[in-house]
Design a protein around this motif. Structure first.
Motif, PDB file in Angstrom:
ATOM      1  N   SER A  10      55.086   5.764  32.533  1.00  0.00           N
ATOM      2  CA  SER A  10      55.685   5.007  31.432  1.00  0.00           C
ATOM      3  C   SER A  10      54.678   4.804  30.298  1.00  0.00           C
ATOM      4  O   SER A  10      55.016   4.952  29.116  1.00  0.00           O
ATOM      5  N   GLU A  48      55.132   6.496  26.631  1.00  0.00           N
ATOM      6  CA  GLU A  48      55.160   5.603  25.473  1.00  0.00           C
ATOM      7  C   GLU A  48      54.088   5.991  24.464  1.00  0.00           C
ATOM      8  O   GLU A  48      54.325   5.995  23.249  1.00  0.00           O
ATOM      9  N   LYS A  66      55.233   8.865  22.373  1.00  0.00           N
ATOM     10  CA  LYS A  66      56.203   8.433  21.356  1.00  0.00           C
ATOM     11  C   LYS A  66      55.472   7.948  20.106  1.00  0.00           C
ATOM     12  O   LYS A  66      55.793   8.383  18.979  1.00  0.00           O
ATOM     13  N   TYR A  67      54.503   7.069  20.270  1.00  0.00           N
ATOM     14  CA  TYR A  67      53.813   6.501  19.114  1.00  0.00           C
ATOM     15  C   TYR A  67      52.858   7.508  18.473  1.00  0.00           C
ATOM     16  O   TYR A  67      52.685   7.507  17.249  1.00  0.00           O
ATOM     17  N   LYS A  91      52.231  -2.811  18.075  1.00  0.00           N
ATOM     18  CA  LYS A  91      52.066  -2.181  19.384  1.00  0.00           C
ATOM     19  C   LYS A  91      50.581  -1.990  19.643  1.00  0.00           C
ATOM     20  O   LYS A  91      49.832  -1.634  18.744  1.00  0.00           O
ATOM     21  N   ASP A 135      63.543  10.706  21.856  1.00  0.00           N
ATOM     22  CA  ASP A 135      63.916  10.013  23.095  1.00  0.00           C
ATOM     23  C   ASP A 135      64.364  11.004  24.169  1.00  0.00           C
ATOM     24  O   ASP A 135      64.030  10.859  25.344  1.00  0.00           O
ATOM     25  N   ASN A 183      58.941  12.330  30.918  1.00  0.00           N
ATOM     26  CA  ASN A 183      58.689  11.294  31.921  1.00  0.00           C
ATOM     27  C   ASN A 183      59.042  11.789  33.325  1.00  0.00           C
ATOM     28  O   ASN A 183      58.307  11.529  34.296  1.00  0.00           O
TER      29      ASN A 183
END
Length: 208
Positions: A19, A23, A26-27, A49, A67, A74
């Motif tokens: 996770s 994440e 993503k950033y 964040k 996403d 993932n």
């Protein structure tokens, strides 16, 4: 006679590490797409964040695309079947690869020659390492060539042969490599959890 033990911090689990890594991607992707002007700056908004401000897309099509990709990444992380993710920035008109942002994914094997429990890495330390990478991505604008042409991007996932690859979403594709004679590379910082180590670098086209 019953005894009680002081609670100890649990080592990060595989699921928890996956996770964190997902994440981060993503950033990192959002930061790259903003800093390199692939999407208009108006398409992004600021969020807090990792103890700092980061920019995230408000474009629903892009958000859904990322996403979808990260959901599959993932799954591959959980089974240890993804070894590298690459975000490639491409000239929209000529389809020439301009930059390749490479993230190597390594699984940390616990030492087999000791019965001592391994030291557990605090999440605050992991977040500090992630902050450093994101700040470094932002600072790359000081040395990366200015991109004047319209660009698009592609995300490549390098997986093991045993990986379950959804045929309707992922296809074998050209690696979109930059010719060695025209490529410069800069190694970026890395970060690690108790389970994964992520090493980053950017290769960019340099005509000289």
């Amino acid at each position: 006679m019953a005894t009680s033990q002081a609670p100890t911090r649990q080592a990060i689990t595989l699921k928890g590490s996956c996770s964190l890594v997902t994440e981060f991607f993503k950033y990192a992707a959002n930061t790259i797409l903003f800093q390199r002007g692939v999407y208009p700056s108006d398409d992004f908004h600021m969020v807090k964040k990792y103890g700092q401000t980061v920019l995230v897309t408000q474009d629903l099509a892009l958000e859904n695309y990322l996403d979808r990709i990260l959901k599959q990444v993932n799954k591959w992380l959980l089974t240890g079947e993804v070894t590298q993710l690459v975000l490639v920035i491409i000239s929209k008109d000529s389809r020439t690869p301009l930059e390749r942002w490479v993230f190597d994914i390594n699984v940390i094997e616990p030492p087999s020659d000791t019965t001592e429990p391994s030291s557990q890495k605090p999440e605050s330390e992991i977040q500090a390492e992630i902050r450093s990478i994101l700040k470094q991505i932002v600072s790359t604008v000081t040395f990366l060539p200015i991109i004047d042409d319209p660009t698009v991007f592609n995300i490549l996932a390098y997986t093991k042969d045993s990986a379950d690859v959804p045929a309707d979403e992922w296809v074998d594709t050209d690696p979109l490599a930059i010719e060695a004679s025209k490529s410069q590379q800069v190694k970026l910082r890395n970060f690690s959890t108790d389970v994964h180590r992520i090493e980053a670098m950017v290769a960019y086209r340099y005509e000289g």
